[in-house]
Design a protein around this motif. Structure first.
Motif, PDB file in Angstrom:
ATOM      1  N   SER A 717     -25.518   2.240  13.303  1.00  0.00           N
ATOM      2  CA  SER A 717     -25.480   3.494  12.973  1.00  0.00           C
ATOM      3  C   SER A 717     -24.541   3.800  12.542  1.00  0.00           C
ATOM      4  O   SER A 717     -24.251   4.440  11.392  1.00  0.00           O
ATOM      5  N   SER A 749     -25.173  10.404  18.892  1.00  0.00           N
ATOM      6  CA  SER A 749     -26.421  10.496  18.124  1.00  0.00           C
ATOM      7  C   SER A 749     -26.318  11.360  16.766  1.00  0.00           C
ATOM      8  O   SER A 749     -26.848  11.711  15.454  1.00  0.00           O
ATOM      9  N   LYS A 753     -26.445  12.099  13.062  1.00  0.00           N
ATOM     10  CA  LYS A 753     -28.287  12.389  12.689  1.00  0.00           C
ATOM     11  C   LYS A 753     -28.232  13.079  11.756  1.00  0.00           C
ATOM     12  O   LYS A 753     -28.426  13.504  10.947  1.00  0.00           O
TER      13      LYS A 753
END
Length: 860
Positions: A717, A749, A753
């Motif tokens: 990611s 995260s 995001k």
């Protein structure tokens, strides 16, 4: 000692290493792990500071210092034996000077301040004269006593000696002016006061040195109605020099007006900020030449010989001017128009550019000083000759080779167009003053001021100043914020008293009057409340100040600092209230105990019944935990199994029967997406429910290792987003490593995001140790501790409305649509549960479009 050094001794460069390696067992303060917190904190601050600091501690005045102070000890002197040494043993040559200052601080008197103080010290194998600007201030220990003396200092030897050299240079300059073979004078200010003048000037004017200090129109009233008064005013106002050839002046000599002719230059005199402060006059009496030229018209035969004589005298005056340039304490050079070749350079100019005059004169600019190629000075000179407009620059930086290496120097620079007798520009006069030492000294002063401002900000202090003559008051921004005062709002003493709470106004007035009264110590120190009637937030402020006196011993201002002690006083009052309440309860309990011994048996029976109930509760809790584990199994297996079949059958339908299903394929895919979201939701709920049962948190967990593990998990990611993640040195805490990894994985995260479209995420992980009393008011950790680790996760993402900061930690709370940003709304609730399990707290702050900051507080 390096393998067992406490955390507070880490870092600090050379002195940090020497402090860790020092055998402190032989000192009265003992090993570092036994040191009081006040000594630990002060030593840690000194070692981490980039500003010179020194500490004397305890009754024997044991010494500590940092890398920034180390150079002041020189070589072959006191370093490194000064570390851990008694002050009296270390400083025998200065003990009679510094001992009274140390005693005053240890006796509880105010901190000292000394500026450019001469304190000779032994270093580099000799006793050297060293100048210092320094402050001695007390360090308070755990018993609220003075445990040591902190020295914040700056060696100013170079600045003082530079100032002395400048004064000597100015004296030499005045001497050169007085001995110059041409008339030279300096006029100061808009009144054109005669500040400097030599005998040649007084001879030309027909006056003597008694006119020094008088305005020129008062000293020479006969020129008031002549062109010179307006000419001088134009030069001062416009900043443009004026060159006069054969100008006629009618001057009074021996009681009669005489015609006197001059060749002269009037040049504006500027200070370091380019502000015009006066005019420089250079003049040559050419009356004889002018009269000779007139005689040439009457006698053609005599004309040629007289003209030659006149030119010879002009040449002689120019030679005199050149000789003056050679002796001038200012760097002067002349560059001719053709090939930009040096025709003259005095010794000061040659020394400034790291050459001798012989290495410069006769050579083109870029050949004589090749390292300035590309710095634009040749272009500036050509522009001055093309336009005739002088160029001036204050503190211009120049890269010059001096002493065999390339150095950056700073000069006040003037390029003045030079004209021939026909008024044609044939070169440039270069005048420069080397300002390098002044610039470097000012930069050091600015760095010192910045460090002091940083100390004020670290202590969250406000600064203030009262002018006792004008009654005007200056407040720093922090104090203005406390009192809701505008940035430019004018404040006087009357207004200040209005801001103080009514019960404290009379006391504040008396305290100021006492401090400023003759014969008092001049110290202002008091606590007061603020007047909340105008809507100002309730505060308790502690103000401390000092009265300043002029040369006549008259008080002219008071300045000092203010600290908001509201929280400390409220805590103190609450503690006093609790002590009183507990005392009263204890007294009542003692009375009841004395009269109720017979009830002890009944109480014991009640305890037995309570223990039985507690045993039953424990059994019920055990069954509840078993039920929770069974639920976890059902959630992870029985609930997930149907969802997996829905997803598998959906895959078969879309692969084998897509043509028969037609538009129904879209519904199948939507069904699969819904079942996948349901599966993720079940997993998140399961994780959240597991966290409700606290696990063993006795493991030592290095948070930097946790961050490295999380980054490895999120590697794909991070690469896809092009994210940059930087982490400061994080602490080792007692906790559950799996829960902490879940905490930071969820926070990182989220930062990946909720990133800005088209912008790479930048995530910073910062750490700061804060004491319990300094916690923000809304923060209420579940576990009491003396200090807490504050860990901030800062991103540059889309942010959110700060009014929703409390909602985002609730289960299923989402600030964005699930189609825009996927998720179940449980991640931050899990984060809050992990932090609560570790006895801490978590908060968030943000503005829409400006990123977000999540702050985790964990007991230290």
């Amino acid at each position: 000692m390096n393998n067992t050094s406490p955390q507070f001794l880490m870092g600090g460069g050379e002195m940090g290493a020497l402090t860790r390696a020092y055998d402190w067992s032989g000192s009265f303060i003992g090993e570092p792990h036994t040191w009081p917190q006040s000594l630990r904190t002060t030593v840690a601050m000194i070692l981490s500071s980039k500003f010179p600091m020194f500490l004397w501690w305890g009754k024997e005045l044991i010494q500590f210092y940092n890398d920034a102070y180390r150079p002041s000890l020189g070589d072959n002197g006191k370093h490194p034996t000064a570390l851990g040494q008694r002050a009296e043993d270390c400083w025998p040559e200065t003990w009679s000077i510094i001992k009274p200052l140390i005693d005053n601080v240890l006796a509880g008197e105010e901190a000292t301040w000394s500026e450019n103080q001469l304190i000779p010290i032994y270093r580099n194998g000799n006793l050297e004269d060293v100048y210092w600007t320094f402050s001695y201030s007390p360090v308070i220990n755990e018993s609220d006593q003075i445990g040591g003396v902190l020295v914040i200092c700056q060696e100013t030897t170079k600045a003082v000696t530079t100032h002395q050299k400048l004064a000597l240079s100015e004296a030499r300059f005045r001497s050169i002016v007085e001995q110059a073979p041409m008339a030279i004078g300096l006029l100061s200010g808009p009144e054109m006061v005669i500040d400097v003048g030599n005998d040649k000037l007084f001879e030309v004017w027909g006056r003597n040195s008694s006119i020094i200090g008088l305005p020129i129109l008062e000293a020479l009233p006969e020129i008031r109605d002549q062109q010179f008064a307006q000419l001088l005013e134009d030069v001062y106002r416009s900043g443009n020099p004026y060159y006069g050839n054969g100008a006629l002046a009618k001057l009074e000599k021996n009681g009669l007006l005489e015609d006197v002719y001059f060749d002269f230059v009037c040049m504006p005199l500027r200070d370091v900020s380019e502000r015009i402060v006066g005019i420089t006059i250079l003049a040559t009496d050419v009356t004889r030449q002018i009269l000779a030229q007139r005689a040439l018209k009457e006698n053609e035969a005599k004309m040629r010989s007289d003209r030659i004589a006149a030119w010879m005298e002009i040449e002689e005056s120019q030679m005199q001017l050149l000789a003056l340039f050679e002796q001038s304490p200012v760097a002067i050079a002349i560059i001719k128009k053709e090939d930009l070749t040096f025709t003259m350079a005095n010794p000061f100019y040659a020394e400034m550019v790291g050459r001798t005059p012989e290495e410069i004169v006769g050579k083109p600019l870029l050949e004589a000083v090749p390292e300035i190629a590309g710095q634009g000075f040749d272009q500036l000179i050509n522009k001055v000759m093309e336009t005739g407009v002088p160029f001036r620059s204050g503190e211009q930086s120049v890269d010059i080779v001096r002493d065999g290496r390339l150095q950056t120097i700073y000069v006040d620079l003037t390029y003045q167009p030079k004209k021939d007798l026909k008024g044609q520009i044939n070169g440039v006069l270069v005048v420069a003053t080397d300002m390098t030492q002044q610039v470097l000294a000012r930069q050091k002063n600015l760095e010192a001021e910045s460090a002091l401002r940083g100390a004020v900000e670290l202590a969250e202090l406000g600064t203030w100043q009262i002018n006792l003559h004008t009654k005007s008051v200056e407040f720093s921004k922090r104090i203005r914020d406390w009192f809701n005062l505008g940035e430019n709002e004018l404040i006087d003493v009357v207004r200040v008293y209005e801001l103080i709470g009514r019960p404290d106004r009379k006391s504040a007035r008396k305290t100021i009057e006492r401090a400023t009264a003759p014969g008092n110590d001049g110290v202002f120190d008091m606590e007061y409340t603020v007047d909340t009637s105008t809507g100002i937030k309730e505060r308790i402020l502690h103000a401390h100040g000092k009265v300043h006196y002029n040369d006549k011993g008259e008080a002219y201002k008071v300045s000092g600092t203010v600290q908001d002690v509201t929280r400390q006083r409220k805590i103190q009052l609450e503690l006093e209230h609790q002590v009183q309440q507990r005392t009263e309860e204890l007294q009542m309990a003692n009375k009841e105990l004395a009269s109720s011994n017979f009830e002890l048996a009944a109480i014991n029976k009640e305890f037995v019944a309570i223990n039985e109930e507690l045993s039953q509760s424990n059994n019920m809790l055990a069954r509840s935990n078993e039920n929770l584990q069974q639920f976890a199994y059902v959630a992870s297996h029985d609930l997930q199994e149907p969802l997996r079949k829905v997803q598998s059958f959906g895959d078969l339908l879309t692969k084998r029967y897509s043509t028969q299903l037609g538009d129904g394929v879209d519904y199948v895919k939507r069904m699969q997406a819904a079942s996948k979201r349901m599966s993720v939701l079940i997993e998140d709920l399961l994780t959240f429910s597991r966290l409700s049962v606290r696990q063993d948190t006795s493991e030592r967990v290095p948070l930097n290792h946790v961050i490295e593990s999380v980054i490895a998990v999120l590697e794909l990611s991070i690469q896809e987003a092009g994210a940059q993640i930087t982490a400061a040195k994080l602490p080792v805490i007692i906790g559950d490593i799996s829960q902490l990894e879940q905490l930071f994985q969820n926070l990182l995260s989220n930062a990946l995001k909720f990133r800005q479209p088209g912008e790479a995420p930048k995530i910073q992980i910062m750490h700061k140790l804060i004491f319990m009393n300094d916690l923000p008011i809304p923060i209420k950790p579940l576990r009491h501790a003396g200090a807490y680790h504050r860990i901030d996760i800062i991103d540059n993402g889309i942010g959110f409305d700060g009014n929703n900061a409390d909602r985002i930690f609730q289960v299923f709370q989402r600030l964005h649509g699930k189609h825009q940003y996927p998720g179940t709304g449980i991640g931050l609730a899990i984060c809050e549960k992990v932090v609560a399990n570790h006895g801490g707290a978590i908060t968030a702050s943000s503005k829409e479009g400006e990123g977000a900051t999540f702050s985790v507080f964990l007991p230290a």
